[in-house]
Motif scaffolding. Structure first.
Motif, PDB file in Angstrom:
ATOM      1  N   GLU A  72      82.714  18.099  14.025  1.00 57.17           N
ATOM      2  CA  GLU A  72      83.495  17.121  14.606  1.00 57.17           C
ATOM      3  C   GLU A  72      83.191  17.077  16.268  1.00 57.17           C
ATOM      4  OE1 GLU A  72      87.382  18.180  13.935  1.00 57.17           O
ATOM      5  OE2 GLU A  72      87.233  18.034  11.850  1.00 57.17           O
ATOM      6  N   LEU A  73      82.664  18.242  16.798  1.00 61.53           N
ATOM      7  CA  LEU A  73      82.485  18.064  18.587  1.00 61.53           C
ATOM      8  C   LEU A  73      81.100  17.619  18.388  1.00 61.53           C
ATOM      9  CD1 LEU A  73      83.830  21.511  19.576  1.00 61.53           C
ATOM     10  CD2 LEU A  73      84.721  19.281  19.706  1.00 61.53           C
ATOM     11  N   GLN A  74      80.350  17.697  17.706  1.00 57.65           N
ATOM     12  CA  GLN A  74      78.859  17.018  17.703  1.00 57.65           C
ATOM     13  C   GLN A  74      79.123  15.486  17.844  1.00 57.65           C
ATOM     14  OE1 GLN A  74      75.545  18.424  15.281  1.00 57.65           O
ATOM     15  NE2 GLN A  74      74.575  16.457  15.453  1.00 57.65           N
ATOM     16  N   GLN A  75      79.916  14.866  17.088  1.00 63.05           N
ATOM     17  CA  GLN A  75      80.177  13.515  16.973  1.00 63.05           C
ATOM     18  C   GLN A  75      80.897  12.982  18.222  1.00 63.05           C
ATOM     19  OE1 GLN A  75      82.679  12.847  13.632  1.00 63.05           O
ATOM     20  NE2 GLN A  75      80.917  12.745  12.231  1.00 63.05           N
ATOM     21  N   LYS A  76      81.480  13.941  18.925  1.00 60.00           N
ATOM     22  CA  LYS A  76      82.110  13.616  20.301  1.00 60.00           C
ATOM     23  C   LYS A  76      81.235  13.588  21.246  1.00 60.00           C
ATOM     24  CE  LYS A  76      86.755  15.424  18.791  1.00 60.00           C
ATOM     25  NZ  LYS A  76      87.581  14.277  19.066  1.00 60.00           N
ATOM     26  N   ARG A  77      80.421  14.743  21.231  1.00 62.71           N
ATOM     27  CA  ARG A  77      79.033  14.891  22.104  1.00 62.71           C
ATOM     28  C   ARG A  77      78.413  13.717  22.157  1.00 62.71           C
ATOM     29  NH1 ARG A  77      73.999  18.077  20.592  1.00 62.71           N
ATOM     30  NH2 ARG A  77      73.973  16.229  19.190  1.00 62.71           N
ATOM     31  N   ASP A  78      77.892  13.294  21.150  1.00 59.62           N
ATOM     32  CA  ASP A  78      77.076  11.960  21.062  1.00 59.62           C
ATOM     33  C   ASP A  78      77.669  10.919  21.516  1.00 59.62           C
ATOM     34  OD1 ASP A  78      75.196  13.826  19.682  1.00 59.62           O
ATOM     35  OD2 ASP A  78      75.631  13.180  17.617  1.00 59.62           O
ATOM     36  N   TRP A  79      78.890  10.666  21.175  1.00 61.81           N
ATOM     37  CA  TRP A  79      79.619   9.609  21.729  1.00 61.81           C
ATOM     38  C   TRP A  79      79.607   9.663  23.362  1.00 61.81           C
ATOM     39  CZ3 TRP A  79      83.562   7.367  24.371  1.00 61.81           C
ATOM     40  CH2 TRP A  79      84.098   6.143  23.708  1.00 61.81           C
ATOM     41  N   LEU A 113      80.260  26.843  18.011  1.00 61.11           N
ATOM     42  CA  LEU A 113      79.997  25.490  18.854  1.00 61.11           C
ATOM     43  C   LEU A 113      78.379  25.224  18.904  1.00 61.11           C
ATOM     44  CD1 LEU A 113      83.182  25.520  20.716  1.00 61.11           C
ATOM     45  CD2 LEU A 113      82.958  25.093  18.173  1.00 61.11           C
ATOM     46  N   VAL A 114      77.619  25.361  17.844  1.00 58.47           N
ATOM     47  CA  VAL A 114      76.307  24.975  17.897  1.00 58.47           C
ATOM     48  C   VAL A 114      76.055  23.825  17.171  1.00 58.47           C
ATOM     49  CG1 VAL A 114      75.678  27.355  18.510  1.00 58.47           C
ATOM     50  CG2 VAL A 114      75.649  26.670  16.200  1.00 58.47           C
ATOM     51  N   TYR A 115      75.117  22.978  17.602  1.00 57.71           N
ATOM     52  CA  TYR A 115      75.009  21.681  17.020  1.00 57.71           C
ATOM     53  C   TYR A 115      73.400  21.458  16.497  1.00 57.71           C
ATOM     54  CZ  TYR A 115      79.131  21.466  19.801  1.00 57.71           C
ATOM     55  OH  TYR A 115      80.231  21.683  20.422  1.00 57.71           O
ATOM     56  N   ASP A 116      73.340  20.168  15.926  1.00 58.36           N
ATOM     57  CA  ASP A 116      71.643  19.776  15.541  1.00 58.36           C
ATOM     58  C   ASP A 116      71.259  21.023  14.613  1.00 58.36           C
ATOM     59  OD1 ASP A 116      72.299  17.486  17.013  1.00 58.36           O
ATOM     60  OD2 ASP A 116      71.451  18.476  19.040  1.00 58.36           O
TER      61      ASP A 116
END
Length: 455
Positions: free
Chosen positions: A343-350, A250-253
Protein backbone atom coordinates in the motif's frame (compact mmCIF):
# COMPACT_ATOMS: atom_id res chain seq x y z
CA UNK A 1 -1.18 36.18 83.03
CA UNK A 2 2.29 36.24 81.56
CA UNK A 3 3.15 38.79 78.88
CA UNK A 4 5.66 38.16 76.08
CA UNK A 5 8.80 40.14 76.38
CA UNK A 6 9.72 42.34 73.41
CA UNK A 7 8.01 42.80 70.03
CA UNK A 8 6.28 39.94 68.21
CA UNK A 9 7.88 38.16 65.24
CA UNK A 10 5.26 39.66 62.95
CA UNK A 11 6.10 43.13 64.21
CA UNK A 12 9.80 42.48 63.67
CA UNK A 13 9.26 41.33 60.05
CA UNK A 14 7.01 44.28 59.24
CA UNK A 15 9.62 46.65 60.65
CA UNK A 16 12.29 44.98 58.50
CA UNK A 17 10.13 45.26 55.37
CA UNK A 18 9.42 48.93 55.99
CA UNK A 19 13.04 49.80 56.63
CA UNK A 20 14.60 47.78 53.79
CA UNK A 21 11.84 48.19 51.23
CA UNK A 22 11.31 44.49 50.73
CA UNK A 23 10.25 41.37 52.54
CA UNK A 24 12.58 38.41 52.99
CA UNK A 25 9.69 36.11 52.22
CA UNK A 26 8.34 38.18 49.30
CA UNK A 27 6.90 36.23 46.36
CA UNK A 28 8.84 38.57 44.08
CA UNK A 29 12.20 37.12 45.09
CA UNK A 30 13.79 35.26 42.14
CA UNK A 31 16.69 32.86 41.83
CA UNK A 32 19.85 34.34 40.39
CA UNK A 33 22.01 31.21 40.17
CA UNK A 34 22.18 29.26 36.86
CA UNK A 35 19.78 26.32 36.79
CA UNK A 36 20.45 24.67 33.41
CA UNK A 37 22.70 21.62 33.50
CA UNK A 38 25.73 21.89 31.20
CA UNK A 39 24.65 18.78 29.33
CA UNK A 40 21.71 20.75 27.89
CA UNK A 41 23.84 23.50 26.38
CA UNK A 42 23.41 23.82 22.64
CA UNK A 43 20.68 21.21 22.28
CA UNK A 44 17.62 23.24 23.24
CA UNK A 45 16.35 23.79 19.69
CA UNK A 46 14.21 21.09 18.08
CA UNK A 47 13.12 21.06 14.45
CA UNK A 48 9.84 19.29 15.25
CA UNK A 49 8.70 21.83 17.81
CA UNK A 50 9.14 24.63 15.25
CA UNK A 51 7.71 22.91 12.19
CA UNK A 52 4.82 21.20 13.96
CA UNK A 53 3.73 24.64 15.17
CA UNK A 54 4.07 26.08 11.65
CA UNK A 55 2.07 23.20 10.17
CA UNK A 56 -0.69 23.61 12.76
CA UNK A 57 -0.85 27.34 12.09
CA UNK A 58 -0.62 27.53 8.30
CA UNK A 59 -0.83 24.20 6.52
CA UNK A 60 -3.74 22.86 4.54
CA UNK A 61 -1.82 19.64 3.90
CA UNK A 62 0.80 18.28 6.30
CA UNK A 63 3.36 16.02 4.64
CA UNK A 64 5.98 17.03 7.18
CA UNK A 65 5.84 14.97 10.35
CA UNK A 66 6.24 11.20 9.96
CA UNK A 67 2.96 9.66 11.02
CA UNK A 68 0.12 8.05 9.06
CA UNK A 69 -3.22 9.82 8.92
CA UNK A 70 -4.90 6.44 8.34
CA UNK A 71 -5.84 4.08 11.19
CA UNK A 72 -3.99 1.02 12.47
CA UNK A 73 -5.33 -2.34 11.26
CA UNK A 74 -8.67 -3.47 12.70
CA UNK A 75 -7.16 -6.51 14.42
CA UNK A 76 -4.83 -4.26 16.41
CA UNK A 77 -7.53 -1.80 17.42
CA UNK A 78 -9.76 -4.70 18.47
CA UNK A 79 -6.92 -6.10 20.59
CA UNK A 80 -6.57 -2.76 22.36
CA UNK A 81 -10.32 -2.60 23.01
CA UNK A 82 -10.22 -6.11 24.50
CA UNK A 83 -7.30 -5.11 26.70
CA UNK A 84 -9.17 -2.06 27.98
CA UNK A 85 -12.66 -3.50 28.38
CA UNK A 86 -12.00 -7.17 29.06
CA UNK A 87 -12.23 -9.00 32.37
CA UNK A 88 -8.48 -8.98 33.03
CA UNK A 89 -8.39 -5.90 35.24
CA UNK A 90 -4.65 -6.35 35.81
CA UNK A 91 -4.08 -4.92 32.32
CA UNK A 92 -4.90 -1.55 33.91
CA UNK A 93 -2.07 -1.95 36.42
CA UNK A 94 1.72 -2.11 36.34
CA UNK A 95 3.25 -5.02 34.49
CA UNK A 96 6.86 -6.23 34.38
CA UNK A 97 9.18 -3.21 34.20
CA UNK A 98 11.29 -4.46 31.29
CA UNK A 99 8.38 -5.61 29.18
CA UNK A 100 4.93 -7.15 29.51
CA UNK A 101 5.54 -10.94 29.58
CA UNK A 102 3.27 -11.78 26.60
CA UNK A 103 4.99 -9.09 24.51
CA UNK A 104 8.61 -9.98 25.27
CA UNK A 105 7.76 -13.64 24.72
CA UNK A 106 6.34 -13.10 21.22
CA UNK A 107 9.10 -10.62 20.31
CA UNK A 108 11.70 -13.23 21.30
CA UNK A 109 9.94 -15.83 19.15
CA UNK A 110 9.51 -13.50 16.19
CA UNK A 111 12.99 -12.00 16.12
CA UNK A 112 14.55 -15.33 17.01
CA UNK A 113 13.01 -16.63 13.79
CA UNK A 114 14.33 -13.66 11.80
CA UNK A 115 17.82 -13.82 13.30
CA UNK A 116 18.12 -17.61 13.34
CA UNK A 117 18.90 -17.88 17.06
CA UNK A 118 17.16 -18.75 20.30
CA UNK A 119 16.27 -15.61 22.25
CA UNK A 120 15.44 -15.46 25.94
CA UNK A 121 12.44 -13.13 26.37
CA UNK A 122 13.62 -12.12 29.85
CA UNK A 123 17.19 -11.20 28.94
CA UNK A 124 17.33 -10.57 25.17
CA UNK A 125 14.33 -8.21 24.85
CA UNK A 126 13.45 -4.95 26.62
CA UNK A 127 10.31 -2.90 25.92
CA UNK A 128 10.57 0.89 25.85
CA UNK A 129 8.34 3.95 25.48
CA UNK A 130 8.78 4.03 21.73
CA UNK A 131 12.03 3.66 19.84
CA UNK A 132 12.96 7.16 21.02
CA UNK A 133 13.40 5.95 24.60
CA UNK A 134 15.28 2.90 23.36
CA UNK A 135 17.80 5.22 21.70
CA UNK A 136 18.09 7.31 24.87
CA UNK A 137 18.74 4.20 26.96
CA UNK A 138 21.49 3.08 24.55
CA UNK A 139 23.39 6.35 24.65
CA UNK A 140 23.04 6.71 28.42
CA UNK A 141 24.07 3.10 29.02
CA UNK A 142 27.09 2.93 26.71
CA UNK A 143 28.55 6.40 26.15
CA UNK A 144 30.99 7.97 28.60
CA UNK A 145 32.59 11.42 28.58
CA UNK A 146 34.82 11.74 25.53
CA UNK A 147 33.62 8.57 23.79
CA UNK A 148 33.17 9.03 20.05
CA UNK A 149 29.97 7.87 18.33
CA UNK A 150 29.86 7.67 14.53
CA UNK A 151 26.65 9.00 12.98
CA UNK A 152 25.86 8.54 9.29
CA UNK A 153 24.45 11.68 7.63
CA UNK A 154 21.66 12.44 6.99
CA UNK A 155 20.45 11.13 10.34
CA UNK A 156 17.34 11.17 12.49
CA UNK A 157 17.84 14.40 14.37
CA UNK A 158 17.78 13.11 17.97
CA UNK A 159 20.99 11.06 17.59
CA UNK A 160 23.32 14.05 17.92
CA UNK A 161 21.80 15.69 21.04
CA UNK A 162 21.39 12.33 22.77
CA UNK A 163 25.08 11.54 22.24
CA UNK A 164 26.04 14.96 23.58
CA UNK A 165 23.77 14.62 26.62
CA UNK A 166 25.59 11.41 27.48
CA UNK A 167 28.93 13.24 27.28
CA UNK A 168 29.95 11.73 23.96
CA UNK A 169 31.44 13.27 20.84
CA UNK A 170 29.46 12.76 17.60
CA UNK A 171 31.63 11.98 14.57
CA UNK A 172 29.82 12.44 11.26
CA UNK A 173 30.27 10.61 7.98
CA UNK A 174 28.04 11.43 5.00
CA UNK A 175 26.19 9.37 2.46
CA UNK A 176 27.29 10.97 -0.82
CA UNK A 177 24.96 11.10 -3.84
CA UNK A 178 26.06 9.76 -7.21
CA UNK A 179 24.18 11.12 -10.21
CA UNK A 180 22.22 8.42 -12.05
CA UNK A 181 22.85 7.76 -15.73
CA UNK A 182 20.53 8.39 -18.68
CA UNK A 183 18.59 11.16 -16.95
CA UNK A 184 16.75 8.80 -14.62
CA UNK A 185 15.38 9.95 -11.31
CA UNK A 186 17.82 9.47 -8.46
CA UNK A 187 17.23 6.61 -6.02
CA UNK A 188 18.11 6.49 -2.34
CA UNK A 189 20.47 3.65 -3.37
CA UNK A 190 22.54 6.30 -5.19
CA UNK A 191 23.51 7.80 -1.82
CA UNK A 192 26.46 5.77 -0.59
CA UNK A 193 29.21 5.71 2.00
CA UNK A 194 32.80 6.04 0.87
CA UNK A 195 34.41 2.97 2.53
CA UNK A 196 37.76 4.74 2.98
CA UNK A 197 36.13 7.82 4.47
CA UNK A 198 34.07 5.64 6.82
CA UNK A 199 37.17 3.71 7.92
CA UNK A 200 38.96 6.99 8.66
CA UNK A 201 36.33 7.83 11.31
CA UNK A 202 37.07 4.73 13.40
CA UNK A 203 39.74 4.86 16.10
CA UNK A 204 40.43 3.59 19.60
CA UNK A 205 38.18 6.41 20.84
CA UNK A 206 35.16 5.07 18.92
CA UNK A 207 32.59 3.51 21.24
CA UNK A 208 29.67 2.99 18.84
CA UNK A 209 28.23 3.58 15.42
CA UNK A 210 24.55 4.39 14.85
CA UNK A 211 23.05 2.60 11.86
CA UNK A 212 19.59 3.53 10.57
CA UNK A 213 18.36 1.19 7.85
CA UNK A 214 15.93 1.83 6.27
CA UNK A 215 17.16 5.39 6.68
CA UNK A 216 15.08 8.37 7.72
CA UNK A 217 15.04 10.80 5.87
CA UNK A 218 16.38 9.31 2.61
CA UNK A 219 14.60 5.98 2.60
CA UNK A 220 17.89 4.22 1.85
CA UNK A 221 18.00 0.47 2.53
CA UNK A 222 21.61 -0.54 3.13
CA UNK A 223 22.73 -3.47 0.99
CA UNK A 224 24.44 -6.55 2.35
CA UNK A 225 27.75 -5.34 0.94
CA UNK A 226 27.42 -1.95 2.64
CA UNK A 227 26.51 -3.58 5.94
CA UNK A 228 29.48 -5.94 5.70
CA UNK A 229 31.83 -2.95 5.38
CA UNK A 230 30.35 -1.47 8.56
CA UNK A 231 30.41 -4.82 10.35
CA UNK A 232 34.05 -5.48 9.49
CA UNK A 233 35.05 -2.11 10.93
CA UNK A 234 32.99 -2.71 14.09
CA UNK A 235 34.76 -6.02 14.64
CA UNK A 236 38.20 -4.61 13.82
CA UNK A 237 37.87 -1.70 16.26
CA UNK A 238 35.69 -3.55 18.83
CA UNK A 239 32.85 -1.05 18.42
CA UNK A 240 29.17 -1.31 19.37
CA UNK A 241 26.40 -0.94 16.78
CA UNK A 242 23.14 0.77 17.71
CA UNK A 243 20.89 -0.40 14.88
CA UNK A 244 17.73 1.69 14.46
CA UNK A 245 15.44 -0.55 12.39
CA UNK A 246 12.04 1.00 13.04
CA UNK A 247 11.12 0.90 9.31
CA UNK A 248 12.19 -2.73 8.90
CA UNK A 249 8.89 -3.83 7.30
CA UNK A 250 8.58 -0.81 5.01
CA UNK A 251 10.82 -1.75 2.07
CA UNK A 252 9.78 -1.52 -1.58
CA UNK A 253 10.49 -2.83 -5.07
CA UNK A 254 11.45 -6.26 -3.78
CA UNK A 255 14.30 -4.91 -1.63
CA UNK A 256 15.37 -6.93 1.39
CA UNK A 257 15.94 -5.53 4.86
CA UNK A 258 19.07 -7.19 6.24
CA UNK A 259 19.64 -7.08 9.97
CA UNK A 260 23.26 -6.25 10.72
CA UNK A 261 23.09 -8.38 13.90
CA UNK A 262 22.78 -11.43 11.64
CA UNK A 263 26.22 -10.81 10.10
CA UNK A 264 29.31 -12.59 11.37
CA UNK A 265 30.67 -11.15 14.62
CA UNK A 266 27.83 -8.65 15.06
CA UNK A 267 25.27 -10.23 17.41
CA UNK A 268 27.47 -9.77 20.47
CA UNK A 269 27.97 -6.04 19.78
CA UNK A 270 24.57 -4.94 18.37
CA UNK A 271 21.40 -3.55 19.92
CA UNK A 272 18.43 -3.71 17.54
CA UNK A 273 15.75 -1.06 18.03
CA UNK A 274 12.18 -1.53 16.80
CA UNK A 275 8.86 0.31 16.91
CA UNK A 276 5.25 -0.83 17.08
CA UNK A 277 4.32 2.67 15.93
CA UNK A 278 5.95 2.15 12.54
CA UNK A 279 5.26 -1.60 12.41
CA UNK A 280 1.50 -1.31 13.02
CA UNK A 281 0.81 2.33 12.00
CA UNK A 282 0.12 3.36 15.61
CA UNK A 283 2.76 5.97 16.39
CA UNK A 284 0.81 7.46 19.30
CA UNK A 285 0.92 4.22 21.29
CA UNK A 286 4.65 4.71 21.94
CA UNK A 287 5.64 1.06 22.21
CA UNK A 288 9.21 0.24 21.19
CA UNK A 289 11.76 -2.43 22.02
CA UNK A 290 15.39 -3.42 22.00
CA UNK A 291 16.74 -6.85 21.07
CA UNK A 292 20.29 -7.94 21.79
CA UNK A 293 22.63 -9.96 23.98
CA UNK A 294 22.13 -9.81 27.74
CA UNK A 295 25.64 -8.39 28.23
CA UNK A 296 24.36 -5.22 26.49
CA UNK A 297 20.70 -5.14 27.44
CA UNK A 298 21.39 -5.44 31.17
CA UNK A 299 22.85 -1.92 31.04
CA UNK A 300 19.85 -0.58 29.14
CA UNK A 301 17.67 -2.07 31.87
CA UNK A 302 19.61 -0.08 34.46
CA UNK A 303 18.86 3.18 32.64
CA UNK A 304 15.23 2.17 32.05
CA UNK A 305 14.55 1.22 35.68
CA UNK A 306 15.96 4.52 36.87
CA UNK A 307 14.08 6.73 34.44
CA UNK A 308 10.85 5.57 32.80
CA UNK A 309 10.72 2.24 34.65
CA UNK A 310 7.49 1.04 33.05
CA UNK A 311 5.53 1.20 29.78
CA UNK A 312 1.75 1.25 29.26
CA UNK A 313 0.39 -2.24 29.94
CA UNK A 314 -2.71 -2.23 27.71
CA UNK A 315 -0.77 -1.02 24.66
CA UNK A 316 1.85 -3.74 25.20
CA UNK A 317 -0.89 -6.36 25.44
CA UNK A 318 -2.43 -5.21 22.15
CA UNK A 319 0.95 -5.16 20.37
CA UNK A 320 1.65 -8.67 21.69
CA UNK A 321 -1.58 -9.91 20.14
CA UNK A 322 -0.68 -8.17 16.88
CA UNK A 323 2.66 -9.97 16.72
CA UNK A 324 1.02 -13.29 17.61
CA UNK A 325 -1.23 -12.86 14.58
CA UNK A 326 1.67 -11.88 12.33
CA UNK A 327 3.79 -14.84 13.41
CA UNK A 328 1.02 -17.20 12.30
CA UNK A 329 0.66 -15.35 8.97
CA UNK A 330 4.37 -14.71 8.40
CA UNK A 331 5.11 -14.41 4.67
CA UNK A 332 1.48 -14.97 3.67
CA UNK A 333 -0.56 -12.49 1.58
CA UNK A 334 -2.90 -11.79 4.52
CA UNK A 335 -0.01 -10.61 6.70
CA UNK A 336 -0.10 -6.91 7.57
CA UNK A 337 3.67 -6.93 7.15
CA UNK A 338 3.09 -7.93 3.51
CA UNK A 339 0.09 -5.70 2.85
CA UNK A 340 1.35 -2.44 4.37
CA UNK A 341 4.49 -2.04 2.22
CA UNK A 342 2.45 -2.75 -0.93
CA UNK A 343 0.00 0.00 0.00
CA UNK A 344 2.77 2.43 0.89
CA UNK A 345 4.68 1.71 -2.32
CA UNK A 346 1.60 2.80 -4.28
CA UNK A 347 1.41 6.01 -2.24
CA UNK A 348 5.14 6.57 -2.79
CA UNK A 349 4.78 6.15 -6.56
CA UNK A 350 1.83 8.52 -6.63
CA UNK A 351 3.75 11.26 -4.80
CA UNK A 352 6.85 10.67 -6.96
CA UNK A 353 4.77 11.29 -10.10
CA UNK A 354 3.10 14.33 -8.57
CA UNK A 355 6.39 15.98 -7.57
CA UNK A 356 8.17 15.10 -10.80
CA UNK A 357 5.33 16.58 -12.85
CA UNK A 358 5.78 20.03 -11.27
CA UNK A 359 9.59 20.06 -11.39
CA UNK A 360 10.52 18.96 -7.89
CA UNK A 361 12.89 16.08 -8.58
CA UNK A 362 12.14 13.25 -6.12
CA UNK A 363 14.75 10.80 -4.87
CA UNK A 364 12.92 7.48 -5.05
CA UNK A 365 13.13 5.84 -1.61
CA UNK A 366 13.71 2.12 -1.17
CA UNK A 367 11.93 2.17 2.20
CA UNK A 368 10.35 4.18 5.07
CA UNK A 369 7.50 6.73 5.04
CA UNK A 370 9.58 9.40 3.34
CA UNK A 371 10.95 10.73 0.11
CA UNK A 372 13.32 13.64 -0.43
CA UNK A 373 12.87 16.05 -3.36
CA UNK A 374 15.27 18.49 -5.02
CA UNK A 375 13.81 22.03 -5.00
CA UNK A 376 16.51 23.68 -7.14
CA UNK A 377 14.04 24.59 -9.91
CA UNK A 378 11.90 26.52 -7.42
CA UNK A 379 14.61 28.89 -6.24
CA UNK A 380 13.07 31.76 -8.21
CA UNK A 381 10.09 31.65 -5.85
CA UNK A 382 12.24 31.97 -2.74
CA UNK A 383 15.45 33.82 -3.63
CA UNK A 384 18.60 32.93 -1.73
CA UNK A 385 19.87 35.30 0.95
CA UNK A 386 23.68 35.61 0.89
CA UNK A 387 25.46 35.08 4.20
CA UNK A 388 22.27 33.88 5.90
CA UNK A 389 22.81 31.62 8.92
CA UNK A 390 19.63 29.72 8.06
CA UNK A 391 19.99 27.03 5.38
CA UNK A 392 18.09 27.70 2.16
CA UNK A 393 15.87 24.62 2.44
CA UNK A 394 14.73 25.71 5.89
CA UNK A 395 13.65 29.12 4.62
CA UNK A 396 12.01 27.46 1.61
CA UNK A 397 10.01 25.03 3.75
CA UNK A 398 8.81 27.86 6.00
CA UNK A 399 7.82 29.96 2.99
CA UNK A 400 6.02 26.99 1.41
CA UNK A 401 3.87 26.22 4.44
CA UNK A 402 3.00 29.90 4.98
CA UNK A 403 2.30 30.76 1.32
CA UNK A 404 1.19 27.46 -0.22
CA UNK A 405 -0.26 25.62 2.77
CA UNK A 406 1.94 22.57 2.18
CA UNK A 407 4.17 21.35 5.03
CA UNK A 408 7.46 19.50 4.56
CA UNK A 409 10.75 19.26 6.49
CA UNK A 410 14.10 20.68 5.29
CA UNK A 411 16.78 18.06 4.71
CA UNK A 412 19.34 20.28 6.47
CA UNK A 413 17.56 19.41 9.74
CA UNK A 414 19.10 15.95 9.40
CA UNK A 415 22.71 17.20 9.27
CA UNK A 416 25.06 18.51 11.93
CA UNK A 417 25.58 22.26 12.20
CA UNK A 418 28.81 22.28 10.19
CA UNK A 419 27.24 20.38 7.28
CA UNK A 420 23.74 21.92 7.06
CA UNK A 421 24.56 23.94 3.95
CA UNK A 422 26.08 20.99 2.06
CA UNK A 423 22.71 19.60 0.98
CA UNK A 424 20.40 22.57 1.46
CA UNK A 425 18.29 22.26 -1.70
CA UNK A 426 16.21 19.27 -0.63
CA UNK A 427 13.04 18.87 1.44
CA UNK A 428 11.48 15.73 2.92
CA UNK A 429 7.87 14.67 2.35
CA UNK A 430 5.92 11.95 4.20
CA UNK A 431 3.76 9.82 1.90
CA UNK A 432 2.22 7.60 4.61
CA UNK A 433 -1.08 9.45 4.18
CA UNK A 434 -4.64 8.88 3.03
CA UNK A 435 -5.31 9.14 -0.70
CA UNK A 436 -7.33 12.30 -0.08
CA UNK A 437 -4.35 13.93 1.68
CA UNK A 438 -1.99 13.11 -1.18
CA UNK A 439 -4.56 14.37 -3.70
CA UNK A 440 -4.86 17.64 -1.80
CA UNK A 441 -1.07 17.98 -1.89
CA UNK A 442 -1.11 17.33 -5.64
CA UNK A 443 -3.76 20.04 -6.10
CA UNK A 444 -1.51 22.55 -4.30
CA UNK A 445 1.49 21.55 -6.43
CA UNK A 446 -0.48 21.73 -9.70
CA UNK A 447 -1.83 25.17 -8.84
CA UNK A 448 1.69 26.29 -7.96
CA UNK A 449 2.96 25.03 -11.32
CA UNK A 450 0.25 26.96 -13.19
CA UNK A 451 1.15 30.12 -11.32
CA UNK A 452 4.81 29.67 -12.27
CA UNK A 453 3.94 29.00 -15.92
CA UNK A 454 1.46 31.88 -16.18
CA UNK A 455 2.55 34.50 -13.64
Amino acid sequence: MLRRAGPSLRHFLLERKNSAGYSSYSSEAKMSRPVQARRLEGIDKNIWVEFVKLAATYSTVNLGQGFPDFPPPDFLKEAFVRALSGENHMLHQYTRAFGHPPLVKILAQFFGKLLGRDLDPMTNVMVTVGAYQALFCCFQAFVDDGDEVIIIEPFFDCYEPMVKMAGGMPVFVPLRPKAPKDGKLMSSADWQLDPAELASKFSDRTKAIVLNSPNNPLGKVFSRGELEVIADLCVKYDVLCISDEVYEWLVYDGKEHIRIASLQGMWDRTVIIGSAGKTFSATGWKVGWTVGPNRLLQHLCTVHQNSVYHCATAAQEAVAQGFQRELKLYGKPESYFVQLPKELQQKRDWLVQSLDAVGMKPIIPEGTYFLVADISEFKSDVPDVPDSDEPYDSRFAKWMVKNKGLAAIPLSAFYCGAHKNNYNHFIRFCFAKEEATLKAANDILQKWKREKTNP
